[in-house]
Design a protein around this motif. Structure first.
Motif, PDB file in Angstrom:
ATOM      1  N   LEU A  20       0.826  -1.121   0.002  1.00  0.00           N
ATOM      2  CA  LEU A  20       0.011   0.077  -0.020  1.00  0.00           C
ATOM      3  C   LEU A  20       0.921   1.258  -0.051  1.00  0.00           C
ATOM      4  O   LEU A  20       0.303   2.413  -0.171  1.00  0.00           O
ATOM      5  CB  LEU A  20      -0.900   0.049   1.199  1.00  0.00           C
ATOM      6  CG  LEU A  20      -2.112  -0.837   1.381  1.00  0.00           C
ATOM      7  CD1 LEU A  20      -2.850  -1.084   2.518  1.00  0.00           C
ATOM      8  CD2 LEU A  20      -3.105  -0.983  -0.011  1.00  0.00           C
ATOM      9  N   GLN A  21       2.224   1.022   0.106  1.00  0.00           N
ATOM     10  CA  GLN A  21       3.060   2.291   0.183  1.00  0.00           C
ATOM     11  C   GLN A  21       3.211   3.004  -1.283  1.00  0.00           C
ATOM     12  O   GLN A  21       2.960   2.220  -2.187  1.00  0.00           O
ATOM     13  CB  GLN A  21       4.411   1.655   0.850  1.00  0.00           C
ATOM     14  CG  GLN A  21       4.166   1.320   2.385  1.00  0.00           C
ATOM     15  CD  GLN A  21       3.660   1.954   3.107  1.00  0.00           C
ATOM     16  OE1 GLN A  21       3.966   3.263   3.337  1.00  0.00           O
ATOM     17  NE2 GLN A  21       2.723   1.538   3.808  1.00  0.00           N
ATOM     18  N   THR A  22       3.769   4.128  -1.380  1.00  0.00           N
ATOM     19  CA  THR A  22       3.905   4.852  -2.432  1.00  0.00           C
ATOM     20  C   THR A  22       4.854   4.133  -3.375  1.00  0.00           C
ATOM     21  O   THR A  22       4.442   3.935  -4.543  1.00  0.00           O
ATOM     22  CB  THR A  22       4.134   6.126  -2.148  1.00  0.00           C
ATOM     23  OG1 THR A  22       3.278   6.770  -1.436  1.00  0.00           O
ATOM     24  CG2 THR A  22       4.299   7.117  -3.614  1.00  0.00           C
ATOM     25  N   ALA A  23       6.148   3.872  -2.923  1.00  0.00           N
ATOM     26  CA  ALA A  23       6.887   3.177  -3.643  1.00  0.00           C
ATOM     27  C   ALA A  23       7.732   2.007  -3.096  1.00  0.00           C
ATOM     28  O   ALA A  23       8.449   1.973  -2.318  1.00  0.00           O
ATOM     29  CB  ALA A  23       8.263   4.213  -4.190  1.00  0.00           C
ATOM     30  N   PRO A  24       6.691   0.758  -2.953  1.00  0.00           N
ATOM     31  CA  PRO A  24       7.001  -0.048  -2.282  1.00  0.00           C
ATOM     32  C   PRO A  24       8.464  -0.734  -2.614  1.00  0.00           C
ATOM     33  O   PRO A  24       9.251  -1.160  -1.469  1.00  0.00           O
ATOM     34  CB  PRO A  24       6.120  -0.957  -2.308  1.00  0.00           C
ATOM     35  CG  PRO A  24       5.408  -0.802  -3.632  1.00  0.00           C
ATOM     36  CD  PRO A  24       5.609   0.799  -3.735  1.00  0.00           C
ATOM     37  N   TRP A 247       8.563   5.945  10.856  1.00  0.00           N
ATOM     38  CA  TRP A 247       7.546   4.820  10.601  1.00  0.00           C
ATOM     39  C   TRP A 247       8.044   3.971   9.736  1.00  0.00           C
ATOM     40  O   TRP A 247       7.857   2.589   9.571  1.00  0.00           O
ATOM     41  CB  TRP A 247       6.174   5.550  10.203  1.00  0.00           C
ATOM     42  CG  TRP A 247       5.649   6.182  11.282  1.00  0.00           C
ATOM     43  CD1 TRP A 247       5.435   7.452  11.240  1.00  0.00           C
ATOM     44  CD2 TRP A 247       4.687   5.601  12.262  1.00  0.00           C
ATOM     45  NE1 TRP A 247       4.729   7.927  12.489  1.00  0.00           N
ATOM     46  CE2 TRP A 247       4.127   6.554  13.076  1.00  0.00           C
ATOM     47  CE3 TRP A 247       4.442   4.290  12.645  1.00  0.00           C
ATOM     48  CZ2 TRP A 247       3.325   6.466  14.162  1.00  0.00           C
ATOM     49  CZ3 TRP A 247       3.806   4.263  13.621  1.00  0.00           C
ATOM     50  CH2 TRP A 247       3.187   5.185  14.602  1.00  0.00           C
ATOM     51  N   SER A 248       8.814   4.349   8.710  1.00  0.00           N
ATOM     52  CA  SER A 248       9.719   3.423   7.598  1.00  0.00           C
ATOM     53  C   SER A 248      10.729   2.494   8.237  1.00  0.00           C
ATOM     54  O   SER A 248      10.753   1.497   7.953  1.00  0.00           O
ATOM     55  CB  SER A 248      10.333   4.478   6.505  1.00  0.00           C
ATOM     56  OG  SER A 248       9.562   5.334   5.966  1.00  0.00           O
ATOM     57  N   VAL A 249      11.340   3.193   9.261  1.00  0.00           N
ATOM     58  CA  VAL A 249      12.227   2.267  10.100  1.00  0.00           C
ATOM     59  C   VAL A 249      11.443   1.108  10.845  1.00  0.00           C
ATOM     60  O   VAL A 249      11.928   0.144  10.944  1.00  0.00           O
ATOM     61  CB  VAL A 249      13.333   2.927  10.949  1.00  0.00           C
ATOM     62  CG1 VAL A 249      13.949   2.088  12.016  1.00  0.00           C
ATOM     63  CG2 VAL A 249      14.247   3.650  10.200  1.00  0.00           C
ATOM     64  N   LEU A 250      10.425   1.726  11.512  1.00  0.00           N
ATOM     65  CA  LEU A 250       9.668   0.679  12.482  1.00  0.00           C
ATOM     66  C   LEU A 250       8.916  -0.312  11.408  1.00  0.00           C
ATOM     67  O   LEU A 250       9.039  -1.371  12.105  1.00  0.00           O
ATOM     68  CB  LEU A 250       8.344   1.704  12.998  1.00  0.00           C
ATOM     69  CG  LEU A 250       7.287   0.929  13.688  1.00  0.00           C
ATOM     70  CD1 LEU A 250       8.103   0.159  14.957  1.00  0.00           C
ATOM     71  CD2 LEU A 250       6.263   1.671  14.270  1.00  0.00           C
ATOM     72  N   MET A 251       8.666  -0.102  10.353  1.00  0.00           N
ATOM     73  CA  MET A 251       8.053  -0.809   9.435  1.00  0.00           C
ATOM     74  C   MET A 251       8.833  -2.366   9.232  1.00  0.00           C
ATOM     75  O   MET A 251       8.428  -3.481   9.340  1.00  0.00           O
ATOM     76  CB  MET A 251       7.563  -0.527   8.188  1.00  0.00           C
ATOM     77  CG  MET A 251       6.771  -1.492   7.090  1.00  0.00           C
ATOM     78  SD  MET A 251       6.329  -0.764   5.746  1.00  0.00           S
ATOM     79  CE  MET A 251       5.386  -2.045   4.850  1.00  0.00           C
ATOM     80  N   PHE A 252      10.273  -1.913   9.240  1.00  0.00           N
ATOM     81  CA  PHE A 252      11.007  -3.262   8.744  1.00  0.00           C
ATOM     82  C   PHE A 252      11.680  -3.779  10.277  1.00  0.00           C
ATOM     83  O   PHE A 252      11.640  -4.948  10.287  1.00  0.00           O
ATOM     84  CB  PHE A 252      12.299  -2.824   8.002  1.00  0.00           C
ATOM     85  CG  PHE A 252      11.613  -2.452   6.458  1.00  0.00           C
ATOM     86  CD1 PHE A 252      11.634  -3.567   5.551  1.00  0.00           C
ATOM     87  CD2 PHE A 252      11.082  -1.390   5.981  1.00  0.00           C
ATOM     88  CE1 PHE A 252      11.008  -3.560   4.183  1.00  0.00           C
ATOM     89  CE2 PHE A 252      10.415  -1.237   4.850  1.00  0.00           C
ATOM     90  CZ  PHE A 252      10.747  -2.258   3.851  1.00  0.00           C
ATOM     91  N   ALA A 253      12.187  -2.667  11.143  1.00  0.00           N
ATOM     92  CA  ALA A 253      12.933  -3.041  12.331  1.00  0.00           C
ATOM     93  C   ALA A 253      11.958  -3.702  13.228  1.00  0.00           C
ATOM     94  O   ALA A 253      12.061  -4.750  13.892  1.00  0.00           O
ATOM     95  CB  ALA A 253      13.447  -2.001  12.787  1.00  0.00           C
ATOM     96  N   GLY A 254      10.613  -3.377  13.188  1.00  0.00           N
ATOM     97  CA  GLY A 254       9.464  -4.038  13.947  1.00  0.00           C
ATOM     98  C   GLY A 254       9.149  -5.330  13.810  1.00  0.00           C
ATOM     99  O   GLY A 254       8.980  -6.138  14.477  1.00  0.00           O
TER     100      GLY A 254
END
Length: 295
Positions: A20-24, A247-254
């Motif tokens: 759903l991200q703009t440039a996955p 939030w971008s870091v959180l998406m992957f590190a999470g």
């Protein structure tokens, strides 16, 4: 529900969110290395009782994150990893250790320490709004690098001390009045420290319980579950007020933190607690020295 099904569901949800991200594809290329960071931080955090901030804080500092963003993003990642670790440890306690006399004080310890830790967190985050006398609890985040270095060195020395203690044939199984009072004090102070640095309360409680002669694995389990409650208590402030989470870091590190939190228990059970703590204490000492302005 098996862990395989849970992990599959997490990956499917994460993949849907990424799509759903703009440039996955660009996002994946740029931020996917943070997944490994999340795994590493969560394994250390959930296998030793030390919060994931021990890994995240120096790493984000090297990347040039602002102090408030370091704390906010570290809290957000820990909400993922510490929750996974807490559920794993709690399941282990309920299924295998509940009848064990050395583990029977786990729920009682949490009932004592969790409210104290949350009180410390909220005093540091919101206390000055109600009481001007509590202004000393604010503004410490700008000194995060130095504070993290000093705290890490103190923590590593305490861990060395616990590692070098003679192994006990049996562990204590009763929470005395002095222990309950100590957990309240340590929980509150640790909560304040955690609000500043995103690490603190779990480490302090684990070291105290180990020094008092309680089961090492149980002490780690208490620290992990306590930290999970603490970071969830802290995160609303950073979502609503500071809005400093990356939030971008959180998406992957999470995502990595969830995986690490689920496997960390097996690290504790597979290796000698003494060897694990000696290694961890050495690593934390190095990170603490690197955090001082002399380096």
């Amino acid at each position: 529900m098996s862990k395989k099904i849970i992990l599959l569901g997490i990956f499917m949800l994460w993949g849907a969110l990424l799509s759903l991200q703009t440039a996955p594809l660009q996002l994946f290329t740029e931020y996917s290395p943070f997944t490994l960071l999340g795994v590493l931080g969560a394994v250390f955090a959930n296998a030793t009782g030390a919060g994931g901030g021990v890994v995240f804080v120096p790493f984000f500092n090297q990347l040039g994150f602002t102090p408030v963003s370091i704390v906010a993003t570290s809290f957000a990642i820990q909400c993922c990893g510490m929750t996974a670790g807490a559920l794993t440890w709690w399941g282990y306690y309920r299924k295998e250790k509940a009848p064990d006399a050395e583990w029977k004080m786990l729920p009682v310890s949490l009932l004592v320490a969790v409210p104290a830790s949350l009180s410390g967190i909220w005093l540091a985050q919101f206390g000055t709004r109600a009481f001007a006398q509590l202004s000393f609890l604010q503004g410490k985040v700008d000194d995060i690098h130095l504070g993290f270095g000093v705290f890490s060195i103190i923590l590593s020395l305490a861990l060395f001390a616990t590692s070098l203690m003679k192994a006990r044939p049996t562990y204590r199984s009763t929470l005395k009045g002095v222990d309950a009072v100590s957990l309240v004090i340590i929980g509150c102070i640790g909560g304040v420290l955690t609000a500043w640095l995103s690490v603190g309360v779990g480490e302090m409680v684990a070291v105290y319980l180990i020094l008092r002669g309680f089961n090492i694995a149980m002490s780690i389990a208490i620290a992990v579950i306590l930290t999970a409650f603490t970071v969830w208590g802290a995160i609303p402030h950073h979502i609503i007020n500071t809005m400093a989470i990356d939030w971008s870091v959180l998406m992957f590190a999470g995502l990595g933190a969830i995986i690490g939190g689920m496997i960390a228990k097996y690290v504790v059970l597979a290796f000698s607690p003494v060897k694990l703590k000696l290694f961890f204490a050495s690593w934390v000492m190095i990170m603490g020295l690197a955090g001082l302005p002399l380096f």
